[in-house]
Design an enzyme around this catalytic site. Structure first.
Site, PDB file in Angstrom:
ATOM      1  N   HIS A 134      -6.184   2.464   1.257  1.00  0.00           N
ATOM      2  CA  HIS A 134      -5.340   3.601   1.631  1.00  0.00           C
ATOM      3  C   HIS A 134      -5.882   4.381   2.829  1.00  0.00           C
ATOM      4  O   HIS A 134      -5.160   4.641   3.786  1.00  0.00           O
ATOM      5  CB  HIS A 134      -5.197   4.570   0.448  1.00  0.00           C
ATOM      6  CG  HIS A 134      -4.681   3.936  -0.793  1.00  0.00           C
ATOM      7  ND1 HIS A 134      -3.609   3.094  -0.787  1.00  0.00           N
ATOM      8  CD2 HIS A 134      -5.094   4.004  -2.081  1.00  0.00           C
ATOM      9  CE1 HIS A 134      -3.372   2.680  -2.019  1.00  0.00           C
ATOM     10  NE2 HIS A 134      -4.260   3.215  -2.822  1.00  0.00           N
ATOM     11  N   ASP A 178       0.894  -1.146   0.000  1.00  0.00           N
ATOM     12  CA  ASP A 178       0.000   0.000   0.000  1.00  0.00           C
ATOM     13  C   ASP A 178       0.936   1.200   0.000  1.00  0.00           C
ATOM     14  O   ASP A 178       1.550   1.515   1.025  1.00  0.00           O
ATOM     15  CB  ASP A 178      -0.893   0.029   1.247  1.00  0.00           C
ATOM     16  CG  ASP A 178      -1.911   1.154   1.148  1.00  0.00           C
ATOM     17  OD1 ASP A 178      -1.527   2.252   0.702  1.00  0.00           O
ATOM     18  OD2 ASP A 178      -3.082   0.948   1.513  1.00  0.00           O
ATOM     19  N   HIS A 179       1.086   1.843  -1.157  1.00  0.00           N
ATOM     20  CA  HIS A 179       2.178   2.806  -1.273  1.00  0.00           C
ATOM     21  C   HIS A 179       1.988   4.020  -0.364  1.00  0.00           C
ATOM     22  O   HIS A 179       2.944   4.741  -0.101  1.00  0.00           O
ATOM     23  CB  HIS A 179       2.412   3.219  -2.727  1.00  0.00           C
ATOM     24  CG  HIS A 179       1.320   4.010  -3.336  1.00  0.00           C
ATOM     25  ND1 HIS A 179       0.222   3.439  -3.912  1.00  0.00           N
ATOM     26  CD2 HIS A 179       1.151   5.336  -3.456  1.00  0.00           C
ATOM     27  CE1 HIS A 179      -0.566   4.387  -4.346  1.00  0.00           C
ATOM     28  NE2 HIS A 179      -0.041   5.555  -4.101  1.00  0.00           N
TER      29      HIS A 179
END
Ligand code: NAP
Length: 489
Positions: free
Chosen positions: A240, A177-178
């Protein structure tokens, strides 16, 4: 202060989907940046894999182009690029067939870190995992990196977890999950857990509410078909926004250790209350005009589905049922075609119990604002006396807690989220990656909300492109006597 760069161990990194959009925009430029910074050792190799008929030179040219396109000019050094490209290789591999697998088995070194980045459609994850295992390519020390989306609902996420678990231990699986790789997100943990100042205030007694906003100016673009099956809830909130909420709300882990951190995040997800229909506003952007007056299509045009009920915007009021947060609402908001591209977490503290200055008009509550994009940073708004002679008037000033000058980080030296996360994979550090049970718990909370819309035939409210979303989203806070923070760059 110059940041320390500690080189990682030699590695073989295979990028399945090495010719795809994500590889070209993020993964390959990110690896170049790490090479430039001295973090990627000379013995490291990057092996792009896809079905395209390319030879090694052809692939290196593609990588050189993506560096040209996605790395800022001041970081492009011809000699370094040339040397980086010597570390890049290509193999034609079909995830669903037999092509290329024996070549990969011969190529992979057993005495270095082995990482396999699944930058392909999730429907291929199982095929890749199975073949890596069947051809004896992966071993107990190998790592796999898995891109989003991780499932479409709880059932599919469970199935995907089970497929991967058939060949890899949880300690080998890195679900990206950047958002977790962003500098300020990690700084948030440092601010919370390395200072005595904030933690005593970090609870429902002192925090009035929290706002998490992830706003985009773009529409669904070329991803229309995919997006229409997904929507803002699945595409953004389940992963996110949920991860950001966890980092804000979690209890202090006993150590900054992958499972200790993820255990605490999981407890937050499990404590999330079901959301009442009245506490959610969904929206869909209308047709409109761009800043230069050119006509812009509606969401329905963009996805080519005039009956679509999928949301391109969502705002919701979420409650966490535990001792720390009982009574403090968390407002989440995300959408496309909004007025600015801005992601921010704002912790809004309560008013002072009694103002000795009377009803000063300049008075505002303290807000800790953590900006994820653009211009990552952290500010704390505090009240001070307005300078100058005369009465005691108050004014709000932001304290810059990014300390960019002190840290020498003018933005150029801060690694992109992908760079940092890939290096964490090589180091074997899973702290900033989602664990399987976290993902499942997030879906378990999301699924009934979506099922509720479907059962009621709920339709998203239209909103104008370039706005802050539908009017009803404003009401969500107004009715609680609060206001959304402005969406601005
Ligand atoms: P993409 O541009 O469509 O690229 C897909 C890649 O997979 C290509 O390199 C393609 O090359 C390869 N591929 C397709 N079928 C294959 C097969 N049978 N065997 C081997 N390789 C195959 O997709 P993307 O945008 O890069 O996305 C990759 C993954 O990242 C997806 O899971 C996506 O959801 C996720 N993701 C992407 C972004 C983004 O910004 N792009 C952001 C977040 C997450 P060939 O056709 O030559 O085989």
């Amino acid at each position: 202060m110059v940041s320390r760069v500690i080189p990682v161990d030699p590695f073989d990194l295979v990028i399945f989907g090495g010719t795809g959009d994500l590889a070209r925009r993020k993964i390959l430029p990110g690896l170049y940046n790490r090479y430039l910074a001295g973090q990627m050792p000379d013995e490291a190799r990057i092996i792009g894999a896809a079905r395209a008929e390319l030879d090694e030179d052809g692939y290196r040219q593609m990588v050189a182009q993506s560096i040209e396109e996605f790395v800022p000019a001041q970081k492009r050094d011809a000699a370094v690029i040339d040397s980086f490209l010597q570390r890049v290789h290509y193999l034609r591999i079909d995830a669903r067939g037999t092509d290329g697998w024996e070549d990969l088995a011969r190529m992979i070194r057993k005495d270095v870190v082995q990482a396999f980045y699944f930058s392909v459609a999730p429907s291929l994850f199982g095929d890749l995992a199975e073949r890596l295992h069947a051809h004896g390519i992966s071993g107990p020390e190998s790592r796999i990196v898995v891109e989003k989306p991780f499932g479409h609902d709880l059932k599919s996420a469970r199935a995907l977890n089970a497929t991967l678990a058939a060949h890899f231990d949880e300690s080998q699986i890195y679900r990206i999950d950047h958002y977790l790789g962003k500098e300020t997100v990690q700084n948030l943990m440092a601010v919370r857990f390395a200072n005595i100042l904030f933690e005593p205030l970090w609870n429902a007694r002192h925090v009035d509410h929290v706002q998490i906003t992830v706003a985009e100016t773009v529409g669904v673009g070329g991803r229309g078909q995919y997006y229409d099956q997904s929507g803002a809830m699945r595409d953004m909130v389940q992963n996110h926004l949920m991860q950001l909420l966890c980092l804000i709300a979690m209890e202090p882990p006993y150590r900054f250790d992958p499972d200790a951190v993820r255990d605490e995040k999981l407890k937050v997800i499990r404590a999330l209350q079901p959301v009442r229909p009245d506490d959610i506003v969904r929206g869909q952007y209308r047709a409109g005009k761009g800043p230069d007056g050119t006509p812009q299509p509606s969401y329905l045009d963009d996805v080519g589905n005039p009956d679509s009920r999928t949301e391109s915007f969502i705002a919701m009021r979420v409650e966490i049922a535990n001792w720390r947060w009982k009574g403090t609402p968390f407002y989440l908001r995300t959408g496309k075609k909004l007025r600015a591209r801005a992601s921010e977490i704002a912790v809004v503290f309560k008013e002072v119990p009694h103002s000795i200055f009377g009803d000063d008009e300049g008075w505002r509550e303290n807000v800790l604002s953590i900006r994820l994009q653009p211009n990552e940073g952290m500010t704390l708004s505090v009240m001070i006396k307005e300078p100058g002679p005369g009465g005691m008037r108050l004014t709000e000033v932001p304290l810059d807690m990014t300390f960019a000058e002190a840290l020498g980080a003018d933005g150029q030296d801060i690694p992109d989220a992908y760079e940092r996360l890939i290096m964490d994979v090589i180091r074997g550090n899973q702290t900033l990656f989602m664990r399987g049970d976290e993902v499942e718990a997030a879906w378990a909370w999301t699924d009934p909300i979506i099922a509720g819309w479907e059962a009621r035939g709920d339709r998203p409210r239209p909103y104008d492109p370039g706005s802050s979303g539908p009017e009803d989203a404003l009401m969500l806070l107004h009715r609680d006597g609060r206001r959304w923070r402005e969406i601005r760059e």
